[in-house]
Enzyme design. Structure first.
Site, PDB file in Angstrom:
ATOM      1  CG  ASP A   1      -0.384   0.037   2.636  1.00 16.25           C
ATOM      2  OD1 ASP A   1       0.713   0.169   2.555  1.00 16.25           O
ATOM      3  OD2 ASP A   1      -0.891   0.109   3.496  1.00 16.25           O
ATOM      4  CG  HIS A   2      -0.714   4.692   1.571  1.00 17.02           C
ATOM      5  ND1 HIS A   2      -1.760   3.822   1.695  1.00 17.02           N
ATOM      6  CD2 HIS A   2      -0.741   5.260   2.711  1.00 17.02           C
ATOM      7  CE1 HIS A   2      -2.269   4.035   2.725  1.00 17.02           C
ATOM      8  NE2 HIS A   2      -1.779   5.025   3.468  1.00 17.02           N
TER       9      HIS A   2
ATOM     10  CB  CYS B   1       0.743  -2.570   4.729  1.00 13.36           C
ATOM     11  SG  CYS B   1       0.221  -3.418   6.202  1.00 13.36           S
ATOM     12  N   GLY B   2       2.419  -0.930   6.289  1.00 12.06           N
ATOM     13  CA  GLY B   2       2.727  -0.116   7.294  1.00 12.06           C
ATOM     14  C   GLY B   2       3.298  -0.981   8.755  1.00 12.06           C
ATOM     15  CB  THR B   3       1.653  -2.715  11.125  1.00 12.63           C
ATOM     16  OG1 THR B   3       0.493  -3.292  10.346  1.00 12.63           O
ATOM     17  CG2 THR B   3       1.395  -1.692  11.871  1.00 12.63           C
TER      18      THR B   3
ATOM     19  NE  ARG C   1       7.658 -31.732  13.331  1.00 13.16           N
ATOM     20  CZ  ARG C   1       9.033 -31.189  13.068  1.00 13.16           C
ATOM     21  NH1 ARG C   1       9.829 -32.172  12.096  1.00 13.16           N
ATOM     22  NH2 ARG C   1       9.400 -30.347  13.825  1.00 13.16           N
ATOM     23  CG  HIS C   2       6.690 -29.008   9.428  1.00  9.53           C
ATOM     24  ND1 HIS C   2       6.355 -28.414  10.451  1.00  9.53           N
ATOM     25  CD2 HIS C   2       7.953 -29.210   9.424  1.00  9.53           C
ATOM     26  CE1 HIS C   2       7.340 -28.493  11.430  1.00  9.53           C
ATOM     27  NE2 HIS C   2       8.513 -29.137  10.841  1.00  9.53           N
TER      28      HIS C   2
ATOM     29  CG  HIS D   1       8.695 -25.150  11.130  1.00  8.58           C
ATOM     30  ND1 HIS D   1       8.680 -25.257  12.487  1.00  8.58           N
ATOM     31  CD2 HIS D   1       9.586 -25.960  10.670  1.00  8.58           C
ATOM     32  CE1 HIS D   1       9.472 -25.704  12.928  1.00  8.58           C
ATOM     33  NE2 HIS D   1      10.404 -26.348  11.825  1.00  8.58           N
TER      34      HIS D   1
HETATM   35  C1  RB5 Z   1      -2.034   2.607   6.469  1.00  2.59           C
HETATM   36  O1  RB5 Z   1      -1.975   3.862   7.139  1.00  2.59           O
HETATM   37  C2  RB5 Z   1      -1.893   1.504   7.401  1.00  2.59           C
HETATM   38  O2  RB5 Z   1      -2.857   1.321   8.174  1.00  2.59           O
HETATM   39  C3  RB5 Z   1      -1.582   0.256   6.551  1.00  2.59           C
HETATM   40  O3  RB5 Z   1      -0.370   0.408   5.968  1.00  2.59           O
HETATM   41  C4  RB5 Z   1      -1.261  -1.004   7.685  1.00  2.59           C
HETATM   42  O4  RB5 Z   1      -0.341  -0.644   8.655  1.00  2.59           O
HETATM   43  C5  RB5 Z   1      -2.406  -1.697   8.130  1.00  2.59           C
HETATM   44  O5  RB5 Z   1      -2.229  -2.816   8.665  1.00  2.59           O
END
Ligand code: RB5
Length: 144
Positions: free
Chosen positions: A11-12, A68-70, A135-136, A101
């Protein structure tokens, strides 16, 4: 299936890390399918997770890397597709074990939670580790 072809998408919040990943993959000799996004304008991560799922389903790529961000939202979205095993990884051990695994076919990175050195280590571990099977495999089969 396009072996050795890696799809990438973000994403952005993740496009800059995605572009770094793209350069690294090219340096390593991988063919890259870039599914976007390509700038800071706000987009919705499920759209890019879905694009990744399609690219793997139709054989354009054998594996993928999402950012993405997280890494959390895009991994949740990607894992809604039964053929996707997306692993959000915070270090190389996560990435190695996700391959060994879980036969993860998509690596997920958080641009706001991992620095580039760590992200790079994750990519290398993801690319260089083979699934252990045994097993996996039974456990993978129960999810397929
Ligand atoms: C975007 O602002 C953010 O929410 C997205 O990149 C992500 O971290 C969501 O899980």
């Amino acid at each position: 299936m396009a072996q050795n072809v890696i799809a990438i998408a973000s994403d952005h919040a993740g496009f800059e890390v995605k572009d770094e990943v793209s350069k690294l993959l090219a340096e390593l000799g991988h063919e890259v399918v870039d599914l976007g996004s390509n700038g800071p304008e706000s987009v919705d991560y499920p759209d890019f997770a879905d694009a990744m799922a399609m690219a793997i389903l139709d054989g354009r790529a054998s594996r993928g890397i999402l950012v993405c961000g997280t890494g959390i939202g895009i991994s949740i979205a990607a894992n809604r597709h039964r053929h996707i095993r997306a692993a959000r990884c915070c270090d190389a051990t996560d990435a190695r074990l996700a391959r060994l695994h879980n036969d993860a076919n998509v690596l997920v990175l958080g641009s706001r939670t991992s620095g580039w050195e760590t992200a790079r280590d994750c990519v290398l571990a993801f690319l260089n580790t083979e699934f252990e099977g045994g097993r996996h495999q039974r456990r993978i089969d129960k999810m397929s």
